[in-house]
Design a protein around this motif. Structure first.
Motif, PDB file in Angstrom:
ATOM      1  N   SER A  50      -3.098   1.479  -6.733  1.00  0.00           N
ATOM      2  CA  SER A  50      -4.546   1.524  -6.369  1.00  0.00           C
ATOM      3  C   SER A  50      -5.439   1.251  -7.740  1.00  0.00           C
ATOM      4  N   PHE A  51      -4.899   1.325  -8.957  1.00  0.00           N
ATOM      5  CA  PHE A  51      -5.665   1.280  -9.891  1.00  0.00           C
ATOM      6  C   PHE A  51      -6.790   0.204 -10.062  1.00  0.00           C
ATOM      7  N   GLY A  52      -6.265  -1.234  -9.638  1.00  0.00           N
ATOM      8  CA  GLY A  52      -7.217  -2.058  -9.985  1.00  0.00           C
ATOM      9  C   GLY A  52      -8.202  -2.013  -8.753  1.00  0.00           C
ATOM     10  N   LEU A  53      -7.924  -1.722  -7.658  1.00  0.00           N
ATOM     11  CA  LEU A  53      -9.109  -1.494  -6.618  1.00  0.00           C
ATOM     12  C   LEU A  53     -10.025  -0.275  -7.245  1.00  0.00           C
ATOM     13  N   ARG A  54      -9.499   0.688  -7.646  1.00  0.00           N
ATOM     14  CA  ARG A  54     -10.507   1.735  -7.931  1.00  0.00           C
ATOM     15  C   ARG A  54     -11.482   1.222  -8.985  1.00  0.00           C
ATOM     16  N   MET A  55     -10.851   0.337  -9.934  1.00  0.00           N
ATOM     17  CA  MET A  55     -11.685   0.152 -11.115  1.00  0.00           C
ATOM     18  C   MET A  55     -12.700  -1.030 -10.737  1.00  0.00           C
ATOM     19  N   ASN A 106     -10.009   4.168   0.681  1.00  0.00           N
ATOM     20  CA  ASN A 106      -9.765   3.035   1.317  1.00  0.00           C
ATOM     21  C   ASN A 106      -8.781   2.308   0.128  1.00  0.00           C
ATOM     22  N   ALA A 107      -8.870   2.474  -1.088  1.00  0.00           N
ATOM     23  CA  ALA A 107      -7.960   2.111  -2.003  1.00  0.00           C
ATOM     24  C   ALA A 107      -6.739   2.431  -1.783  1.00  0.00           C
ATOM     25  N   ALA A 108      -6.588   3.882  -1.549  1.00  0.00           N
ATOM     26  CA  ALA A 108      -4.972   4.318  -1.428  1.00  0.00           C
ATOM     27  C   ALA A 108      -4.588   3.877  -0.105  1.00  0.00           C
ATOM     28  N   ARG A 166      -5.062   0.778   1.167  1.00  0.00           N
ATOM     29  CA  ARG A 166      -4.631  -0.653   0.774  1.00  0.00           C
ATOM     30  C   ARG A 166      -3.508  -0.736  -0.136  1.00  0.00           C
ATOM     31  N   ALA A 167      -3.430   0.303  -0.920  1.00  0.00           N
ATOM     32  CA  ALA A 167      -2.393   0.365  -1.959  1.00  0.00           C
ATOM     33  C   ALA A 167      -1.107   0.566  -0.900  1.00  0.00           C
ATOM     34  N   MET A 168      -1.061   1.768  -0.111  1.00  0.00           N
ATOM     35  CA  MET A 168       0.043   1.874   0.798  1.00  0.00           C
ATOM     36  C   MET A 168       0.488   0.588   1.449  1.00  0.00           C
ATOM     37  N   ASP A 169      -0.384  -0.046   1.851  1.00  0.00           N
ATOM     38  CA  ASP A 169       0.278  -1.355   2.398  1.00  0.00           C
ATOM     39  C   ASP A 169       1.022  -2.361   1.804  1.00  0.00           C
ATOM     40  N   LEU A 170       0.610  -2.233   0.347  1.00  0.00           N
ATOM     41  CA  LEU A 170       1.368  -3.041  -0.666  1.00  0.00           C
ATOM     42  C   LEU A 170       2.518  -2.257  -1.064  1.00  0.00           C
ATOM     43  N   ILE A 171       2.488  -0.991  -1.336  1.00  0.00           N
ATOM     44  CA  ILE A 171       3.693  -0.500  -1.427  1.00  0.00           C
ATOM     45  C   ILE A 171       4.861  -0.619  -0.164  1.00  0.00           C
ATOM     46  N   ASP A 172       4.173  -0.743   0.812  1.00  0.00           N
ATOM     47  CA  ASP A 172       5.211  -0.986   2.139  1.00  0.00           C
ATOM     48  C   ASP A 172       5.842  -2.411   1.879  1.00  0.00           C
ATOM     49  N   LEU A 173       4.838  -3.485   1.573  1.00  0.00           N
ATOM     50  CA  LEU A 173       5.324  -4.619   1.500  1.00  0.00           C
ATOM     51  C   LEU A 173       6.601  -4.915   0.466  1.00  0.00           C
ATOM     52  N   VAL A 174       6.669  -4.215  -0.614  1.00  0.00           N
ATOM     53  CA  VAL A 174       7.541  -4.367  -1.724  1.00  0.00           C
ATOM     54  C   VAL A 174       8.492  -3.164  -1.477  1.00  0.00           C
ATOM     55  N   LEU A 182       4.652  -5.673  -9.133  1.00  0.00           N
ATOM     56  CA  LEU A 182       4.088  -6.637  -8.414  1.00  0.00           C
ATOM     57  C   LEU A 182       3.103  -6.277  -7.207  1.00  0.00           C
ATOM     58  N   ALA A 183       3.219  -4.903  -6.810  1.00  0.00           N
ATOM     59  CA  ALA A 183       2.165  -4.511  -5.737  1.00  0.00           C
ATOM     60  C   ALA A 183       0.927  -4.103  -6.509  1.00  0.00           C
ATOM     61  N   ARG A 184       1.065  -3.643  -7.776  1.00  0.00           N
ATOM     62  CA  ARG A 184      -0.160  -3.333  -8.342  1.00  0.00           C
ATOM     63  C   ARG A 184      -0.805  -4.414  -8.646  1.00  0.00           C
ATOM     64  N   ALA A 185      -0.270  -5.608  -9.078  1.00  0.00           N
ATOM     65  CA  ALA A 185      -1.269  -6.851  -9.237  1.00  0.00           C
ATOM     66  C   ALA A 185      -1.501  -7.489  -7.847  1.00  0.00           C
ATOM     67  N   LEU A 186      -0.616  -7.611  -6.781  1.00  0.00           N
ATOM     68  CA  LEU A 186      -0.972  -8.194  -5.694  1.00  0.00           C
ATOM     69  C   LEU A 186      -2.161  -7.481  -4.776  1.00  0.00           C
ATOM     70  N   VAL A 187      -2.129  -6.020  -5.041  1.00  0.00           N
ATOM     71  CA  VAL A 187      -3.070  -5.443  -4.243  1.00  0.00           C
ATOM     72  C   VAL A 187      -4.198  -5.984  -4.367  1.00  0.00           C
ATOM     73  N   ASN A 188      -4.765  -6.563  -5.412  1.00  0.00           N
ATOM     74  CA  ASN A 188      -6.367  -7.068  -5.747  1.00  0.00           C
ATOM     75  C   ASN A 188      -6.479  -8.311  -5.083  1.00  0.00           C
ATOM     76  N   LYS A 189      -5.429  -8.807  -4.656  1.00  0.00           N
ATOM     77  CA  LYS A 189      -5.488 -10.422  -3.936  1.00  0.00           C
ATOM     78  C   LYS A 189      -6.074 -11.123  -4.745  1.00  0.00           C
TER      79      LYS A 189
END
Ligand SMILES: Nc1ncnc2c1ncn2[C@@H]1O[C@H](COP(=O)(O)OP(=O)(O)O)[C@@H](O)[C@H]1O
Ligand SMILES: [Mg+2]
Lengths: 304, 361
Positions: free
Chosen positions: B104-109, B116-118, B120-128, B151-158
């Motif tokens: 969720s780092f990128g979203l938080r920044m 909300n960030a958490a 969306r991050a969970m969605d990506l964590i599920d995805l990977v 991968l998730a950390r980068a993709l979460v930012n769309k």
């Protein structure tokens, strides 16, 4: 770091089939060897550090006799009750405040410097390290007298400020002079651990944070600072503790009106000849330092 | 961001040069990466792939040249202002944060509120497929899992472009192949451009829509796997992509070339008569047989030689054939033992009219 030692078998002994008993014997031998290696340092610390410490604590419960000697009998806590006096509280507060100020100033000065140093090429880094350590080549006392001269009434600093028109400076024998002297004296102890911990941080983590939309300030706040916390903790302890008990610097640059704990304790032992009270003060000082250290390690030390 | 016509490339690099002191890491490179494309940058270690990627990310600024992302000049824009994210070589996960905080780092920044960030991050964590690991620290994860976190950390930012620097380099072969497939699938589903740096040509060939081959800071060729494999522009590309026999030769008249050993071969090519070239022949496109078995002996597409070595590869046989000082690798079907040639046998090798390819030296 755990060292796995390769077990040595004397050549004349037959190599044996491994059994739990043999393994246990081996481990016992390893432990004994480790203990033997630590023994010299261990004995030294016991004789010259732990024993005097115990002695101080013992004396703090003793009684001062009429002739300025100490009777190791009639144990009491009178000395500790004396600690509640206004004078002691004043000295203690002043010392704590100055130590905190010194630590904070050192931290603010040292952090950017350590970061700069840690991000240079190796050659420049080493050169800067030498510069940081150059002051150690001269005796601490001598360096304090140098400041005494610089800050003195007609000293170079005053002359410079007078020439540029700000008027003469009257820094000597003020608390500011003490803080200046302490910062000067202990800055390297802040720089070195900070440098060591920043230098270990993988620079790509900062790049990653920038890549993830962090501004420079956010990168510092969320990545660099937390990761260098061990250095911040270590450096702060190394500056705070000697500042709190400082004797030489306040004595030379501070003058009479700004007595700090260090001088106060010395006075108890040498002038007032009140050994139990001096010992009680020392004990309290040590307890404060110890608790500060423990609190600090609890807060930031987990990453150490 | 302006509205982009479908023809605007995701990344457009024009004459970009990057020098570090007197090292030219990237030398006047120009290339376009289309939106939604799986684009690989391939080349040996030190050829400038990472530097090119870092310039797209904003971690390095070009010395010269123009760099655009969806039509916007980004030359000296800091990385946090670019709509791209990077999966770093060896991942560069934040060691003091757990998986969830890393992702969720990128979203938080960028100002997304914590809950909300958490989410969306969970969605990506599920995805990977890291569900249940969100409280772990990076050092409690295997290499493959760390890779997924990165991968998730980068993709979460769309991101509009995802940059990957040898993302599979630290994984063992099996995991690597699994991840290749997964990455490819992921890229297709997301429809985001992936710029994928690798020094592994097989990886580049299997995954990418297009590949850029780099060497010594220069961009040698950009094309599909097929184009690079069948029509390499020079000796280096021919040699780097797949395995090949490179036979030094000189261009002669009438579509002929003369090998350095004197053999004349028919080999139409656009190069000037007299110029030094190499003929590239892929081991699998060469046939081997007895000397009287050559189907068209006078067409200049065959050579005679002696087998010097044969190895059994299971799915194929690999012969080394000596032809007057030249050495050719030939791959053939795994025929039964009595029909194989052995060292010392006189043989002929021949190839299809379309199998050869001439590259300048
Ligand atoms: N920060 C730097 N300072 C000096 N030289 C660099 C730097 N980064 C890369 N280089 C040089 O640039 C060249 C290309 O490096 P790089 O882009 O990392 O190659 P690759 O990723 O293809 O292995 C190398 O010769 C490397 O030594
Ligand atoms: Mg690289």
């Amino acid at each position: 770091m755990t060292l796995t030692e390769i077990p040595e078998t004397a050549p004349e002994l037959p190599v044996q089939v491994a059994t739990p008993e043999l393994e246990a014997t081996n481990e016992r031998n390893d432990r004994r060897r480790g203990f033997l290696m630590a023994l010299p340092a261990f004995s030294f610390l016991t004789v010259f550090f732990a024993l005097p410490l115990v002695l101080v604590v013992v004396y703090s419960f003793a009684t001062r006799n009429r002739f300025g000697g100490t009777d190791l009998s009639g144990w009491n806590t009178d000395s500790y009750q004396e600690l509640g006096s206004d004078l002691v509280r004043q000295v203690l507060t002043r010392s704590l405040v100055l130590a905190v100020i010194t630590t904070v100033i050192c931290l603010l000065l040292a952090y950017p410097f350590a970061y700069y140093m840690a991000t240079r090429k190796i050659g420049i880094r080493n050169l800067m390290l030498v510069f940081v350590m150059i002051p150690f080549w001269t005796n601490f006392l001598v360096r304090n007298y140098a400041w005494y001269v610089i800050l003195g009434t007609d000293g170079p600093l005053s002359q410079v400020t007078e020439t540029v028109g700000i008027g003469p400076t009257r820094l000597l024998f003020t608390q500011a002079a003490v803080v200046l002297g302490l910062v000067y004296g202990f800055l390297p102890f802040m720089i070195l651990p900070l440098y060591a911990s920043i230098e270990r941080i993988d620079g790509r983590l900062l790049e990653a944070s920038r890549d993830l939309y962090a501004t420079g300030a956010q990168s510092f706040r969320h990545v660099l600072l937390p990761l260098s916390l061990p250095g911040v903790v270590a450096g702060s302890i190394l500056v705070f503790i000697p500042s709190l008990g400082a004797y030489v610097t306040p004595e030379i640059l501070g003058g009479a009106k700004t007595t700090l704990l260090g001088s106060y304790i010395v006075t108890q032992f040498l002038t007032a000849r009140n050994f139990p009270f001096g010992a009680a003060l020392s004990t309290v000082l040590m307890v404060i330092m110890l608790s500060a250290t423990i609190v600090y390690f609890r807060k930031g030390g987990r990453t150490l | 961001m302006n509205t982009t016509a479908p023809t605007t490339p995701a990344v457009s690099i024009r004459e970009v040069t990057k020098r570090f002191g007197d090292v030219t890491a990237v030398d006047a490179v120009s290339l376009d990466i289309a939106d939604g494309e799986f684009f690989a940058m391939l080349g040996p270690s030190g050829c400038g792939k990472t530097t090119t990627l870092r310039m797209i990310a904003g971690l390095e600024f070009p010395t010269e040249g123009s760099l655009q992302i969806f039509g916007d000049e980004v030359g000296t824009l800091p990385p946090n202002k670019r709509p791209v994210n990077t999966v770093f070589q060896n991942y560069a996960l934040f060691p003091h944060m757990n998986v969830l905080d890393n992702v969720s780092f990128g979203l938080r920044m960028s100002g997304v509120e914590k809950k909300n960030a958490a989410m969306r991050a969970m969605d990506l964590i599920d995805l990977v497929q890291l569900t249940g690991m969100e409280k772990r620290k990076p050092n409690q994860l295997s290499g493959g899992q760390q890779q997924r976190v990165a991968l998730a950390r980068a993709l979460v930012n769309k991101p509009k472009v995802l940059l990957l620097d040898e993302p599979l380099g630290a994984l063992d072969l099996k995991l690597r192949q699994e991840m290749q497939t997964e990455l490819k699938t992921l890229q297709r589903e997301l429809g985001v451009s992936f710029v994928f740096v690798t020094h592994d040509q097989e990886e580049a060939l299997t995954m990418s829509d297009r590949i850029a081959v780099m060497h010594d800071g220069e961009l040698l060729q950009v094309g599909s796997a097929e184009e690079l494999y069948e029509r390499p522009v020079n000796r280096f590309v021919a040699d780097f992509i797949g395995q090949t026999n490179l036979l030094p030769a000189t261009v002669a008249e009438n579509d002929m070339i003369v090998l350095d050993n004197g053999s004349k071969l028919l080999c139409p090519n656009p190069h000037a008569v007299g110029s030094k070239v190499s003929m590239s022949l892929r081991p699998e496109s060469i046939r081997i047989g007895t000397r009287d078995a050559i189907p068209a002996p006078d067409q200049g597409t065959s050579l005679q030689g002696v087998v010097s070595d044969m190895s059994y590869l299971g799915h194929a046989l690999l012969y080394t054939v000596k032809v007057d000082g030249l050495s050719l690798e030939v791959r053939s079907e795994p025929v039964s033992a009595d029909r194989r040639f052995g060292p010392g046998d006189d043989v002929a090798v021949w190839w299809d009219r379309t199998a050869d390819w001439v590259v300048p030296d």
